[in-house]
Scaffold this active site. Structure first.
Site, PDB file in Angstrom:
ATOM      1  N   ASP A   1       0.853  -1.172   0.000  1.00  0.00           N
ATOM      2  CA  ASP A   1       0.000   0.000   0.000  1.00  0.00           C
ATOM      3  C   ASP A   1       0.906   1.244   0.000  1.00  0.00           C
ATOM      4  O   ASP A   1       2.135   1.140   0.112  1.00  0.00           O
ATOM      5  CB  ASP A   1      -0.963  -0.017   1.201  1.00  0.00           C
ATOM      6  CG  ASP A   1      -2.201   0.841   0.936  1.00  0.00           C
ATOM      7  OD1 ASP A   1      -2.138   1.756   0.094  1.00  0.00           O
ATOM      8  OD2 ASP A   1      -3.247   0.609   1.587  1.00  0.00           O
TER       9      ASP A   1
ATOM     10  N   GLU B   1     -10.762   6.821   3.968  1.00  0.00           N
ATOM     11  CA  GLU B   1      -9.802   6.165   4.868  1.00  0.00           C
ATOM     12  C   GLU B   1      -9.999   6.627   6.317  1.00  0.00           C
ATOM     13  O   GLU B   1     -11.124   6.812   6.766  1.00  0.00           O
ATOM     14  CB  GLU B   1      -8.380   6.346   4.352  1.00  0.00           C
ATOM     15  CG  GLU B   1      -8.216   5.736   2.949  1.00  0.00           C
ATOM     16  CD  GLU B   1      -6.814   5.800   2.390  1.00  0.00           C
ATOM     17  OE1 GLU B   1      -5.851   5.556   3.136  1.00  0.00           O
ATOM     18  OE2 GLU B   1      -6.664   6.065   1.178  1.00  0.00           O
TER      19      GLU B   1
HETATM   20  C1  BGC Z   1      -2.806   9.933  -1.312  1.00  0.00           C
HETATM   21  C2  BGC Z   1      -3.708   8.741  -1.328  1.00  0.00           C
HETATM   22  C3  BGC Z   1      -3.284   7.818  -0.285  1.00  0.00           C
HETATM   23  C4  BGC Z   1      -3.157   8.514   1.062  1.00  0.00           C
HETATM   24  C5  BGC Z   1      -2.591   7.601   2.092  1.00  0.00           C
HETATM   25  C6  BGC Z   1      -2.778  10.559   0.046  1.00  0.00           C
HETATM   26  O1  BGC Z   1      -1.923  11.660   0.073  1.00  0.00           O
HETATM   27  O2  BGC Z   1      -3.207  10.861  -2.262  1.00  0.00           O
HETATM   28  O3  BGC Z   1      -3.709   8.088  -2.554  1.00  0.00           O
HETATM   29  O4  BGC Z   1      -4.224   6.801  -0.226  1.00  0.00           O
HETATM   30  O5  BGC Z   1      -2.344   9.644   0.984  1.00  0.00           O
HETATM   31  O6  BGC Z   1      -2.627   8.182   3.361  1.00  0.00           O
HETATM   32  C1  BGC Z   2      -5.099   3.139   0.196  1.00  0.00           C
HETATM   33  C2  BGC Z   2      -5.253   2.190  -0.956  1.00  0.00           C
HETATM   34  C3  BGC Z   2      -5.046   2.917  -2.255  1.00  0.00           C
HETATM   35  C4  BGC Z   2      -3.711   3.612  -2.246  1.00  0.00           C
HETATM   36  C5  BGC Z   2      -3.418   4.391  -3.507  1.00  0.00           C
HETATM   37  C6  BGC Z   2      -3.838   3.936   0.097  1.00  0.00           C
HETATM   38  O1  BGC Z   2      -3.808   4.920   1.079  1.00  0.00           O
HETATM   39  O2  BGC Z   2      -5.113   2.415   1.402  1.00  0.00           O
HETATM   40  O3  BGC Z   2      -6.515   1.578  -0.918  1.00  0.00           O
HETATM   41  O4  BGC Z   2      -5.145   2.015  -3.318  1.00  0.00           O
HETATM   42  O5  BGC Z   2      -3.660   4.513  -1.166  1.00  0.00           O
HETATM   43  O6  BGC Z   2      -4.156   5.544  -3.580  1.00  0.00           O
END
Ligand code: BGC
Ligand code: BGC
Length: 618
Positions: free
Chosen positions: A299, A504
């Site tokens: 991830d 998230e």
């Molecule tokens: C990103 C996301 C990612 C997240 C993780 C963001 O800055 O744009 O894609 O899932 O950070 O914390």
């Molecule tokens: C998320 C994923 C996602 C990735 C890319 C992460 O923070 O947990 O589900 O695919 O970011 O954006």
């Protein structure tokens, strides 16, 4: 001398290379390419970087194997498909200009349709789709999503999320189809939709992507992401082996059988052990036992948080993550740190070459399987699919089937729904009645989603206006006061309230209440007008305190751009059919509470859903 050099150069150029020959069996191509690759080239394949730090030059210089869009990361605001394609191809030209010309792969979170792309069809989030329990529908949604992603030149999505959300306090509960592992298993039919249906001669566990109208999928987050203590995002899932394999694992087995190309490791831990460092489950179970032959991706900065605090010892993170069996690392910014660290670890034999070779073979296998070597560059021929009417119609159908009718009338002999299209004056109210952004939720254009007209779509208000009889007066007031309500005489009201978008951990909630002014709007409107409340939320919320004031209650989840689907059913063009794929709790102190639990005492049980008969005369 000059002539000799020229001869030698042109021979090299024209040299027959097994790996470039599409007529050769895949293994021969992989072996041939592996033999030619330097350590530097191999490590490049294992590196995924964010588009904001990518360029043609970086691709070439660092031999990068993959690029992603993080949440909300687009080439420009409201980028057109052409702009997307040009960016994707530009990076590809960098990759193709390297010594071996290995194409890179571009990944994005197309998690409810091509959700980052402005103008795409946005389908209901998974919590709504689980309600439909309709594998044929979900497969069609996968196929439509694949076309829309390809419309922007992209070949890979980080979807489906096959989490089994066991606690709605988790901010990602809407990314989960159900609390019931059987429904989640059923919904893995999105994988053949995205990638194509595997052929009879496919080997178990081999990745499968059928050509240029399909994309590589990613089952995530492996494993147990939906089972964390108190629903804390990225937390620890504290359960027995029996429960882990009985609840959270089965859908991975299905995904592997269906040829899923990639699997993403989970930020979460199992009984305190970080999944990104769990060699037993990643290598032992997934690769050795289930025979998964695609690649495992980390991830976002996932290996960083193997240590606490994250990134405290990045070299150790690389060591633990790669040795656990992660094949590609979503770095995604500081790629030189990753490349240098991995190079050091392999050169000094902390990581055996056999491990990096296994990783690279898996990555190449996916790339060969999908025909990326033969078709590395996208053309503009698929642009027409982005947000096309056929896909919007499909999304509208999905919305209709995802609605759950929880209450219909103060007494069962006097149902409120379906609503009559002909009335003298009706009220539409609530924070979510006129907002495409709110009805889409998180992961829509922006990482966290947003309010207002985040993308092209139909709000519930505009759908109501289109649906009612031309003589019916529709009054819209987002949060009407008592005076306004008293001085008008409404036949009935449609109140649309719920959660604002989140993604998230930002969605973790210990109280699960409808944020203000939602509750006041419900109390005010339903206190004086006959009302149906449409709840726009990724998960069950606290409704018990006002359930008696409400005449009818509809759970609409996060329906996406096609708000017309909600109105189709409210006004009886179609009947309500949806059954809860989650338990609706009475109060949060009952949580976690899932179907089959001994202390099961829900407000609405799993599987509940009232029905109505369509009034449409055809
Ligand atoms: C990103 C996301 C990612 C997240 C993780 C963001 O800055 O744009 O894609 O899932 O950070 O914390
Ligand atoms: C998320 C994923 C996602 C990735 C890319 C992460 O923070 O947990 O589900 O695919 O970011 O954006």
């Amino acid at each position: 001398m000059m002539v000799m050099m020229w001869c030698w150069a042109s021979m090299a150029e024209g040299e027959y290379m097994l790996y470039k020959d599409p007529k050769q069996p895949q293994n021969i191509r992989i072996n041939d390419l592996m033999k030619r690759m330097s350590l530097e080239e191999k490590i490049g394949q294992m590196t995924q970087i964010e588009r904001s730090v990518a360029s043609k030059e970086v691709m070439k210089k660092y031999l990068i194997g993959s690029v992603l869009s993080g949440g909300g990361s687009t080439p420009s605001k409201h980028a057109t498909p052409k702009t997307w394609i040009n960016m994707v191809n530009d990076f590809q030209n960098g990759a193709l200009s390297t010594r071996l010309g290995i194409p890179y792969i571009y990944g994005i979170d197309a998690v409810h349709g091509h959700s980052a792309a402005y103008g795409a069809t946005i389908f209901p989030h998974n919590s709504g789709l689980g309600v439909t329990r309709d594998p044929v529908l979900i497969k069609k949604i996968g196929a439509a999503t694949a076309l829309e992603v390809r419309a922007t030149g992209i070949q890979y999505t980080f979807a489906p999320c096959i989490a089994v959300c066991r606690d709605p306090r988790w901010g990602r509960c809407y990314e989960s189809y159900s609390e019931d592992p059987e429904i989640v298993r059923l919904m893995t039919e999105i994988i053949p939709g995205l990638q194509g249906e595997i052929t009879d001669d496919s080997k178990k566990g081999a990745p499968f992507v059928n050509g240029q109208q399909k994309i590589a999928a990613c089952a995530k987050h492996y494993v147990g992401d939906g089972g964390t203590h108190l629903g804390e995002n990225t937390g620890s899932t504290m359960i027995s082996s029996k429960k882990m394999f009985g609840i959270h694992m089965p859908a991975y087995n299905d995904s592997v059988v269906k040829g899923v190309a990639t699997i993403m490791a989970s930020y979460s831990s199992w009984n305190g052990v970080k999944m990104h460092a769990n060699r037993k489950l990643v290598t032992g179970y997934l690769k050795n036992k289930l025979k998964f032959k695609g690649f495992v991706i980390s991830d976002w900065q996932g290996i960083d948080s193997i240590t606490d605090p994250p990134h405290a010892n990045y070299t150790y993170s690389i060591l633990a993550g790669i040795n656990a069996g992660i094949d590609m690392v979503m770095v995604p910014y500081n790629y030189t740190e990753f490349i240098d660290g991995l190079t050091y670890l392999v050169k000094n034999k902390f990581i055996p070459m056999s491990r990096t070779d296994d990783a690279v073979r898996r990555i190449l296998r996916v790339k060969f399987t999908m025909g990326l070597f033969e078709n590395p560059l996208a053309d503009y021929s698929m642009i027409k699919y982005l947000g096309c009417q056929e896909h919007r119609d499909l999304a509208r159908e999905a919305v209709r089937k995802s609605l759950v009718l929880l209450k219909n009338g103060k007494s069962s002999t006097k149902p409120l729904l379906p609503l009559p299209k002909r009335a003298s004056k009706i009220l539409v109210a609530g924070s979510h009645a006129n907002s495409v952004g709110y009805q889409c939720g998180g992961w829509t254009v922006e990482w966290q989603g947003s309010s207002g007209n985040v993308t092209t779509g139909t709000t519930i208000l505009s759908a109501v206006e289109k649906t009612v009889d031309p003589n019916t007066q529709v009054i819209y007031n987002e949060n009407p006061n008592r005076h306004f309500l008293k001085s008008n005489s409404f036949d009935f009201a449609i109140v649309v309230v719920g959660e604002p978008p989140y993604t998230e951990g930002f969605g973790d909630s210990l109280n699960l209440t409808i944020p203000e002014p939602g509750p006041s709007t419900i109390k005010n409107v339903c206190g004086s007008v006959k009302c149906v409340v449409v709840l726009i939320a990724g998960r069950p919320l606290v409704v018990q305190p006002f359930i008696d004031t409400i005449d009818a209650l509809v759970a609409a989840w996060l329906p996406g751009t096609e708000g017309q689907g909600v109105v189709d059913v409210l006004f009886g063009d179609y009947g309500f059919t949806g059954k809860l794929a989650r338990t609706w709790f009475k109060s949060v102190d009952q949580l976690p509470m899932n179907v089959g639990d001994p202390h099961y005492d829900p407000l609405y049980p799993f599987g509940f859903g009232l029905t109505t008969t369509p009034t449409k005369t055809t």
